[in-house]
Design a protein around this motif. Structure first.
Motif, PDB file in Angstrom:
ATOM      1  N   VAL A  90       0.854  -1.184   0.000  1.00  0.00           N
ATOM      2  CA  VAL A  90       0.000   0.000   0.000  1.00  0.00           C
ATOM      3  C   VAL A  90       0.892   1.237   0.000  1.00  0.00           C
ATOM      4  CG1 VAL A  90      -1.769   1.298   1.231  1.00  0.00           C
ATOM      5  CG2 VAL A  90      -1.823  -1.201   1.263  1.00  0.00           C
ATOM      6  N   VAL A  91       0.836   2.008  -1.080  1.00  0.00           N
ATOM      7  CA  VAL A  91       1.633   3.233  -1.173  1.00  0.00           C
ATOM      8  C   VAL A  91       0.951   4.323  -0.356  1.00  0.00           C
ATOM      9  CG1 VAL A  91       2.599   4.975  -2.706  1.00  0.00           C
ATOM     10  CG2 VAL A  91       2.477   2.591  -3.453  1.00  0.00           C
ATOM     11  N   THR A  92       1.665   4.843   0.629  1.00  0.00           N
ATOM     12  CA  THR A  92       1.061   5.818   1.541  1.00  0.00           C
ATOM     13  C   THR A  92       1.566   7.239   1.340  1.00  0.00           C
ATOM     14  OG1 THR A  92       2.739   5.278   3.214  1.00  0.00           O
ATOM     15  CG2 THR A  92       0.647   4.079   3.311  1.00  0.00           C
ATOM     16  N   ALA A  93       2.719   7.405   0.689  1.00  0.00           N
ATOM     17  CA  ALA A  93       3.252   8.765   0.510  1.00  0.00           C
ATOM     18  C   ALA A  93       4.297   8.802  -0.592  1.00  0.00           C
ATOM     19  CB  ALA A  93       3.863   9.278   1.815  1.00  0.00           C
ATOM     20  N   VAL A  94       4.396   9.958  -1.241  1.00  0.00           N
ATOM     21  CA  VAL A  94       5.450  10.245  -2.213  1.00  0.00           C
ATOM     22  C   VAL A  94       6.075  11.571  -1.818  1.00  0.00           C
ATOM     23  CG1 VAL A  94       6.015  10.721  -4.630  1.00  0.00           C
ATOM     24  CG2 VAL A  94       4.287   8.991  -4.070  1.00  0.00           C
ATOM     25  N   ASP A  95       7.377  11.558  -1.561  1.00  0.00           N
ATOM     26  CA  ASP A  95       8.081  12.736  -1.053  1.00  0.00           C
ATOM     27  C   ASP A  95       9.147  13.170  -2.053  1.00  0.00           C
ATOM     28  OD1 ASP A  95       9.221  14.744   0.418  1.00  0.00           O
ATOM     29  OD2 ASP A  95      10.077  13.437   1.952  1.00  0.00           O
ATOM     30  N   PHE A  96       8.993  14.381  -2.608  1.00  0.00           N
ATOM     31  CA  PHE A  96       9.965  14.920  -3.556  1.00  0.00           C
ATOM     32  C   PHE A  96      11.069  15.722  -2.861  1.00  0.00           C
ATOM     33  CE2 PHE A  96       6.253  14.312  -6.339  1.00  0.00           C
ATOM     34  CZ  PHE A  96       6.851  13.608  -7.376  1.00  0.00           C
ATOM     35  N   ASN A  97      11.043  15.749  -1.557  1.00  0.00           N
ATOM     36  CA  ASN A  97      12.047  16.495  -0.799  1.00  0.00           C
ATOM     37  C   ASN A  97      13.294  15.634  -0.620  1.00  0.00           C
ATOM     38  OD1 ASN A  97      13.226  18.553   0.677  1.00  0.00           O
ATOM     39  ND2 ASN A  97      12.271  17.934   2.611  1.00  0.00           N
ATOM     40  N   VAL A  98      14.081  15.559  -1.672  1.00  0.00           N
ATOM     41  CA  VAL A  98      15.323  14.788  -1.664  1.00  0.00           C
ATOM     42  C   VAL A  98      16.459  15.714  -2.088  1.00  0.00           C
ATOM     43  CG1 VAL A  98      14.245  12.552  -2.082  1.00  0.00           C
ATOM     44  CG2 VAL A  98      14.854  14.000  -4.017  1.00  0.00           C
ATOM     45  N   GLY A  99      17.639  15.452  -1.582  1.00  0.00           N
ATOM     46  CA  GLY A  99      18.772  16.321  -1.914  1.00  0.00           C
ATOM     47  C   GLY A  99      18.699  17.653  -1.189  1.00  0.00           C
ATOM     48  N   LYS A 100      19.396  18.638  -1.733  1.00  0.00           N
ATOM     49  CA  LYS A 100      19.438  19.960  -1.103  1.00  0.00           C
ATOM     50  C   LYS A 100      18.175  20.765  -1.356  1.00  0.00           C
ATOM     51  CE  LYS A 100      24.491  20.275  -1.410  1.00  0.00           C
ATOM     52  NZ  LYS A 100      25.650  21.063  -1.929  1.00  0.00           N
ATOM     53  N   GLN A 101      17.446  20.426  -2.394  1.00  0.00           N
ATOM     54  CA  GLN A 101      16.243  21.169  -2.747  1.00  0.00           C
ATOM     55  C   GLN A 101      15.159  20.205  -3.200  1.00  0.00           C
ATOM     56  OE1 GLN A 101      16.728  23.870  -6.029  1.00  0.00           O
ATOM     57  NE2 GLN A 101      14.729  24.846  -5.741  1.00  0.00           N
ATOM     58  N   SER A 102      13.933  20.453  -2.784  1.00  0.00           N
ATOM     59  CA  SER A 102      12.820  19.609  -3.191  1.00  0.00           C
ATOM     60  C   SER A 102      12.676  19.639  -4.710  1.00  0.00           C
ATOM     61  CB  SER A 102      11.519  20.087  -2.532  1.00  0.00           C
ATOM     62  OG  SER A 102      10.413  19.395  -3.072  1.00  0.00           O
ATOM     63  N   ARG A 103      12.486  18.467  -5.309  1.00  0.00           N
ATOM     64  CA  ARG A 103      12.320  18.418  -6.764  1.00  0.00           C
ATOM     65  C   ARG A 103      11.057  19.165  -7.192  1.00  0.00           C
ATOM     66  NH1 ARG A 103      17.442  17.370  -6.970  1.00  0.00           N
ATOM     67  NH2 ARG A 103      18.054  15.176  -6.799  1.00  0.00           N
ATOM     68  N   ALA A 104      10.072  19.240  -6.310  1.00  0.00           N
ATOM     69  CA  ALA A 104       8.834  19.945  -6.640  1.00  0.00           C
ATOM     70  C   ALA A 104       9.042  21.450  -6.718  1.00  0.00           C
ATOM     71  CB  ALA A 104       7.761  19.628  -5.598  1.00  0.00           C
ATOM     72  N   GLU A 105      10.130  21.952  -6.129  1.00  0.00           N
ATOM     73  CA  GLU A 105      10.420  23.387  -6.149  1.00  0.00           C
ATOM     74  C   GLU A 105      11.286  23.786  -7.326  1.00  0.00           C
ATOM     75  OE1 GLU A 105      12.176  24.265  -2.411  1.00  0.00           O
ATOM     76  OE2 GLU A 105      10.350  23.867  -1.249  1.00  0.00           O
ATOM     77  N   MET A 106      11.735  22.814  -8.102  1.00  0.00           N
ATOM     78  CA  MET A 106      12.592  23.104  -9.254  1.00  0.00           C
ATOM     79  C   MET A 106      11.724  23.465 -10.455  1.00  0.00           C
ATOM     80  SD  MET A 106      15.558  20.175  -8.986  1.00  0.00           S
ATOM     81  CE  MET A 106      16.682  20.107  -7.591  1.00  0.00           C
ATOM     82  N   LYS A 107      11.279  24.690 -10.497  1.00  0.00           N
ATOM     83  CA  LYS A 107      10.418  25.152 -11.580  1.00  0.00           C
ATOM     84  C   LYS A 107      11.255  25.615 -12.768  1.00  0.00           C
ATOM     85  CE  LYS A 107       6.876  24.616  -8.818  1.00  0.00           C
ATOM     86  NZ  LYS A 107       5.897  23.534  -9.008  1.00  0.00           N
ATOM     87  N   VAL A 108      10.730  25.416 -13.967  1.00  0.00           N
ATOM     88  CA  VAL A 108      11.408  25.868 -15.180  1.00  0.00           C
ATOM     89  C   VAL A 108      10.476  26.811 -15.918  1.00  0.00           C
ATOM     90  CG1 VAL A 108      12.790  23.771 -15.392  1.00  0.00           C
ATOM     91  CG2 VAL A 108      10.564  23.902 -16.503  1.00  0.00           C
ATOM     92  N   SER A 109      11.071  27.660 -16.737  1.00  0.00           N
ATOM     93  CA  SER A 109      10.288  28.634 -17.496  1.00  0.00           C
ATOM     94  C   SER A 109      10.932  28.856 -18.851  1.00  0.00           C
ATOM     95  CB  SER A 109      10.202  29.961 -16.721  1.00  0.00           C
ATOM     96  OG  SER A 109      11.502  30.488 -16.503  1.00  0.00           O
ATOM     97  N   GLY A 110      10.177  29.493 -19.739  1.00  0.00           N
ATOM     98  CA  GLY A 110      10.700  29.783 -21.075  1.00  0.00           C
ATOM     99  C   GLY A 110      10.571  28.595 -22.007  1.00  0.00           C
ATOM    100  N   LYS A 111      10.616  28.889 -23.278  1.00  0.00           N
ATOM    101  CA  LYS A 111      10.436  27.848 -24.291  1.00  0.00           C
ATOM    102  C   LYS A 111      11.573  26.839 -24.287  1.00  0.00           C
ATOM    103  CE  LYS A 111       9.522  27.268 -29.237  1.00  0.00           C
ATOM    104  NZ  LYS A 111       9.306  27.963 -30.526  1.00  0.00           N
ATOM    105  N   ARG A 112      12.798  27.329 -24.050  1.00  0.00           N
ATOM    106  CA  ARG A 112      13.962  26.455 -24.111  1.00  0.00           C
ATOM    107  C   ARG A 112      14.283  25.787 -22.778  1.00  0.00           C
ATOM    108  NH1 ARG A 112      16.762  26.893 -28.774  1.00  0.00           N
ATOM    109  NH2 ARG A 112      16.287  28.660 -30.141  1.00  0.00           N
TER     110      ARG A 112
END
Length: 227
Positions: A90-112
């Protein structure tokens, strides 16, 4: 002329309305007949992506998939045989807070997407909590991280119910050279199925061997360590 028209009408009737084209003495259907079409159209994930897999990535039974689009985008997720998705888990949680910065906070912008973070194949994408164990999901390929599936933070069960679609982990964009390098260690869908079959067969043989030893122990009172 009348015979030709009659033949065309008969062909159209046999094809349930499919358009036909006559060239000389040959009549060709322009598209499939209705009865030859599938009941449901194929999902985009099956028609627009090439499917690749990696098994036992850094740890046993840590199997993942990489679905690659023609434009180079790669969708990363858990293969059906990943240990976190075993039948009774039973999967109870998924945590993107790995490393020095949460992967969920790594936002990208722009076409390229020039500000996207480049991660290594062994870089962690997230942690999956299944029952009382935690499993690290990794990139499997070197590339720019474009997006993680934040929906999993609120709906972790998607990993069990829709792992190959709405339950994906992340989207990455490898450079052509990095993809070519990774491709050498990836399995096609057919190779993956064969690998899983061999693994299951090996497990069944080991189980039969242990059962046989247990039966002999019950009968003789002595555990057999060598055959």
């Amino acid at each position: 002329m009348e015979e030709t028209e009659a033949r065309l009408e008969e062909q159209a009737s046999n094809n349930d309305g499919a358009a036909v084209h006559s060239s000389g003495d040959e009549t060709v259907s322009l598209y499939p007949a209705a009865q030859d079409l599938p009941l449901h159209p194929p999902q985009a994930i099956h028609s627009n992506y090439s499917h690749f897999f990696v098994v036992d990535f850094m740890k046993e039974n840590h199997d993942q998939y990489i679905y690659r689009h023609n434009n180079g985008l790669c969708i990363i997720g858990l293969a059906p045989t990943h240990i976190a998705l075993r039948n009774d888990a039973v999967v109870t949680a998924v945590d993107f807070n790995v490393g020095k910065q949460s992967r969920a906070e790594m936002k990208v912008s722009g076409k390229r997407k020039n500000d996207a973070r480049v991660l290594e194949p062994t870089s962690a994408l997230c942690k999956v909590v299944s029952d009382d164990a935690t499993y690290v999901v990794r990139c499997c390929v070197r590339g720019a991280l474009l997006e993680v599936n934040e929906r999993l933070m609120k709906e972790p069960t998607l990993l069990k119910t829709k792992a190959a679609s709405e339950g994906f982990i992340a989207i990455m964009m490898p450079r052509p050279g990095d993809w070519k390098k990774a491709l050498a260690s990836l399995l096609t869908a057919e190779e993956y199925d064969g690998c899983v079959h061999c693994r299951n067969s090996k497990l069944e043989n080991q189980t039969r061997f242990l059962i046989s030893k247990a039966i002999r122990y019950i009968g003789t009172g002595r555990w057999v360590t060598h055959e």
